[in-house]
Design an enzyme around this catalytic site. Structure first.
Site, PDB file in Angstrom:
ATOM      1  N   SER A   1       0.845  -1.195   0.000  1.00 37.83           N
ATOM      2  CA  SER A   1       0.000   0.000   0.000  1.00 37.83           C
ATOM      3  C   SER A   1       0.878   1.242   0.000  1.00 37.83           C
ATOM      4  O   SER A   1       1.607   1.506   0.957  1.00 37.83           O
ATOM      5  CB  SER A   1      -0.916   0.007   1.226  1.00 37.83           C
ATOM      6  OG  SER A   1      -1.448   1.310   1.375  1.00 37.83           O
TER       7      SER A   1
ATOM      8  N   HIS B   1      -0.923  -1.037  -4.614  1.00 42.14           N
ATOM      9  CA  HIS B   1      -2.233  -0.753  -4.008  1.00 42.14           C
ATOM     10  C   HIS B   1      -2.316   0.749  -3.707  1.00 42.14           C
ATOM     11  O   HIS B   1      -1.549   1.264  -2.889  1.00 42.14           O
ATOM     12  CB  HIS B   1      -2.389  -1.574  -2.725  1.00 42.14           C
ATOM     13  CG  HIS B   1      -3.711  -1.405  -2.037  1.00 42.14           C
ATOM     14  ND1 HIS B   1      -4.819  -2.183  -2.336  1.00 42.14           N
ATOM     15  CD2 HIS B   1      -4.109  -0.554  -1.055  1.00 42.14           C
ATOM     16  CE1 HIS B   1      -5.832  -1.812  -1.571  1.00 42.14           C
ATOM     17  NE2 HIS B   1      -5.438  -0.825  -0.786  1.00 42.14           N
TER      18      HIS B   1
ATOM     19  N   ASP C   1      -4.526   3.809  -2.267  1.00 36.40           N
ATOM     20  CA  ASP C   1      -5.670   4.145  -1.421  1.00 36.40           C
ATOM     21  C   ASP C   1      -6.131   5.560  -1.722  1.00 36.40           C
ATOM     22  O   ASP C   1      -5.398   6.522  -1.467  1.00 36.40           O
ATOM     23  CB  ASP C   1      -5.267   4.044   0.052  1.00 36.40           C
ATOM     24  CG  ASP C   1      -5.078   2.600   0.475  1.00 36.40           C
ATOM     25  OD1 ASP C   1      -6.033   1.816   0.311  1.00 36.40           O
ATOM     26  OD2 ASP C   1      -3.986   2.247   0.947  1.00 36.40           O
TER      27      ASP C   1
ATOM     28  N   MET D   1      -8.718   8.445  -0.842  1.00 35.21           N
ATOM     29  CA  MET D   1      -9.634   8.854   0.240  1.00 35.21           C
ATOM     30  C   MET D   1     -10.084  10.294   0.018  1.00 35.21           C
ATOM     31  O   MET D   1      -9.290  11.131  -0.400  1.00 35.21           O
ATOM     32  CB  MET D   1      -8.902   8.776   1.589  1.00 35.21           C
ATOM     33  CG  MET D   1      -8.287   7.425   1.872  1.00 35.21           C
ATOM     34  SD  MET D   1      -7.405   7.472   3.442  1.00 35.21           S
ATOM     35  CE  MET D   1      -6.730   5.805   3.482  1.00 35.21           C
TER      36      MET D   1
ATOM     37  N   HIS E   1      -8.028   1.500  -4.643  1.00 37.03           N
ATOM     38  CA  HIS E   1      -9.029   1.197  -3.616  1.00 37.03           C
ATOM     39  C   HIS E   1      -9.729   2.513  -3.306  1.00 37.03           C
ATOM     40  O   HIS E   1      -9.144   3.387  -2.672  1.00 37.03           O
ATOM     41  CB  HIS E   1      -8.294   0.608  -2.392  1.00 37.03           C
ATOM     42  CG  HIS E   1      -9.162   0.405  -1.197  1.00 37.03           C
ATOM     43  ND1 HIS E   1      -8.630   0.207   0.062  1.00 37.03           N
ATOM     44  CD2 HIS E   1     -10.509   0.347  -1.049  1.00 37.03           C
ATOM     45  CE1 HIS E   1      -9.616   0.039   0.929  1.00 37.03           C
ATOM     46  NE2 HIS E   1     -10.759   0.129   0.288  1.00 37.03           N
TER      47      HIS E   1
ATOM     48  N   MET F   1     -11.954   4.839  -1.514  1.00 35.01           N
ATOM     49  CA  MET F   1     -12.697   5.097  -0.274  1.00 35.01           C
ATOM     50  C   MET F   1     -13.312   6.481  -0.400  1.00 35.01           C
ATOM     51  O   MET F   1     -12.942   7.430   0.304  1.00 35.01           O
ATOM     52  CB  MET F   1     -11.743   5.004   0.933  1.00 35.01           C
ATOM     53  CG  MET F   1     -11.362   3.569   1.246  1.00 35.01           C
ATOM     54  SD  MET F   1      -9.850   3.462   2.225  1.00 35.01           S
ATOM     55  CE  MET F   1      -8.629   3.548   0.933  1.00 35.01           C
TER      56      MET F   1
ATOM     57  N   MET G   1     -11.914  -5.555   4.405  1.00 35.98           N
ATOM     58  CA  MET G   1     -11.186  -4.582   5.227  1.00 35.98           C
ATOM     59  C   MET G   1     -11.053  -5.155   6.636  1.00 35.98           C
ATOM     60  O   MET G   1     -12.050  -5.466   7.287  1.00 35.98           O
ATOM     61  CB  MET G   1     -11.938  -3.247   5.302  1.00 35.98           C
ATOM     62  CG  MET G   1     -11.950  -2.420   4.031  1.00 35.98           C
ATOM     63  SD  MET G   1     -10.324  -2.044   3.378  1.00 35.98           S
ATOM     64  CE  MET G   1      -9.562  -1.197   4.764  1.00 35.98           C
TER      65      MET G   1
ATOM     66  N   ASP H   1      -7.132  -6.333   3.553  1.00 35.65           N
ATOM     67  CA  ASP H   1      -6.507  -5.015   3.622  1.00 35.65           C
ATOM     68  C   ASP H   1      -6.630  -4.439   5.029  1.00 35.65           C
ATOM     69  O   ASP H   1      -7.730  -4.163   5.508  1.00 35.65           O
ATOM     70  CB  ASP H   1      -7.214  -4.089   2.611  1.00 35.65           C
ATOM     71  CG  ASP H   1      -6.555  -2.728   2.514  1.00 35.65           C
ATOM     72  OD1 ASP H   1      -5.518  -2.500   3.165  1.00 35.65           O
ATOM     73  OD2 ASP H   1      -7.089  -1.878   1.772  1.00 35.65           O
TER      74      ASP H   1
HETATM   75  C1  DX5 Z   1      -6.682   1.720   5.004  1.00 34.68           C
HETATM   76  C2  DX5 Z   1      -6.132   1.359   3.659  1.00 34.68           C
HETATM   77  C3  DX5 Z   1      -5.057   0.354   3.676  1.00 34.68           C
HETATM   78  C4  DX5 Z   1      -3.839   0.762   4.457  1.00 34.68           C
HETATM   79  C5  DX5 Z   1      -3.164  -0.482   4.942  1.00 34.68           C
HETATM   80  O1  DX5 Z   1      -7.816   2.470   4.843  1.00 34.68           O
HETATM   81  O2  DX5 Z   1      -7.145   0.854   2.836  1.00 34.68           O
HETATM   82  O3  DX5 Z   1      -4.699  -0.058   2.376  1.00 34.68           O
HETATM   83  O4  DX5 Z   1      -2.937   1.542   3.727  1.00 34.68           O
HETATM   84  O5  DX5 Z   1      -2.141  -0.123   5.787  1.00 34.68           O
HETATM   85  P1  DX5 Z   1      -1.577  -1.114   6.886  1.00 34.68           P
HETATM   86  O6  DX5 Z   1      -1.059  -2.316   6.158  1.00 34.68           O
HETATM   87  O7  DX5 Z   1      -0.514  -0.318   7.542  1.00 34.68           O
HETATM   88  O8  DX5 Z   1      -2.713  -1.469   7.810  1.00 34.68           O
HETATM   89 ZN    ZN Z   2      -6.516  -0.053   0.887  1.00 33.69          ZN
END
Ligand code: DX5
Ligand code: ZN
Length: 216
Positions: free
Chosen positions: A9, A33, A35, A37, A66, A68, A137, A175
């Site tokens: 990630s 990956h 993220d 947000m 991903h 969010m 998740m 994840d």
């Molecule tokens: C959280 C993200 C994850 C996050 C995982 O909302 O979707 O992908 O970056 O990070 P770790 O592996 O540190 O929990």
């Molecule tokens: Zn993620």
């Protein structure tokens, strides 16, 4: 033994030295990956278009986003144009999930459905037939570096059963809070793809950290 894919990630990458981490993931990872947000669906904002483009431009392995964000369907074309191969949207963010999955696939990308820790896998009974992967998740989304929520392991196992009965090609991605200490039990429960942020980038040697996850 099935091959488990490791998806570092990039939320935990060193943004002051991004190219170095991109090169490392190209060498040692299986999937980037990303993220995304928006500060609305989750209580945090991550990064936007310039960073995404910097990663896709230099990626030599597949890139997944991903999302969010609320209303993810609005941005699918953009993600396709950025060169992203797979997009996951949250069950909780999509009023018309079937339509959103169809739109992702029509654009030629793989479609994933992500569920929050408190969302039951039973709600995916129908959509596993059309999804390419499900993202379980195992932390509340929004931040890296959180602790794995233990009840998610049973959820992965129950989801695996649903998938085996309805669409064995659908993969399970896990994840949040994945470490070398818990990844064996997560894979035994049915995971195919492990996302790892802090377990990779907070370690002194991220390459060794990825190798440790594979060996575990
Ligand atoms: C959280 C993200 C994850 C996050 C995982 O909302 O979707 O992908 O970056 O990070 P770790 O592996 O540190 O929990
Ligand atoms: Zn993620």
């Amino acid at each position: 033994m099935k091959k488990i894919l490791i998806a570092p990630s990039m939320l935990s990458a060193d943004f002051g030295n991004l190219n170095k981490d991109i090169e490392m993931v190209n060498r040692c990872g299986d999937i980037f990956h990303l993220d995304i947000m928006d500060g609305v669906f989750v209580p945090n904002i991550s990064y936007g278009t310039p960073v995404i483009k910097a990663i896709t431009k230099n990626a030599k392995i597949p890139v997944e986003a991903h999302l969010m964000i609320v209303d993810p369907a609005k941005f699918l074309k953009d993600y396709k144009n950025f060169g992203i191969g797979s997009v996951s949207v949250h069950y909780e963010a999509c009023t018309h999930l079937d339509r959103t999955i169809a739109s992702i696939k029509e654009l030629g990308m793989k479609a994933g459905v992500a569920i929050n820790p408190a969302t039951s896998e039973q709600l995916l009974y129908d959509v596993v037939r059309i999804a390419d992967y499900i993202v379980v998740m195992s932390v509340n989304p929004g931040f890296g570096g959180q602790k794995y929520i233990p009840y998610c392991t049973e959820k992965i196992a129950r989801l695996k059963k649903i998938i085996e009965e309805n669409n064995p090609d659908c993969l399970i991605e896990v994840d949040g809070g994945v470490t070398a200490g818990n990844c064996a039990e997560i894979c035994e429960a049915g995971a195919d793809i492990l996302v790892a942020g802090s377990a990779v980038f907070s370690e002194p040697d991220p390459e060794v950290a990825i190798r440790n996850l594979r060996n575990a």
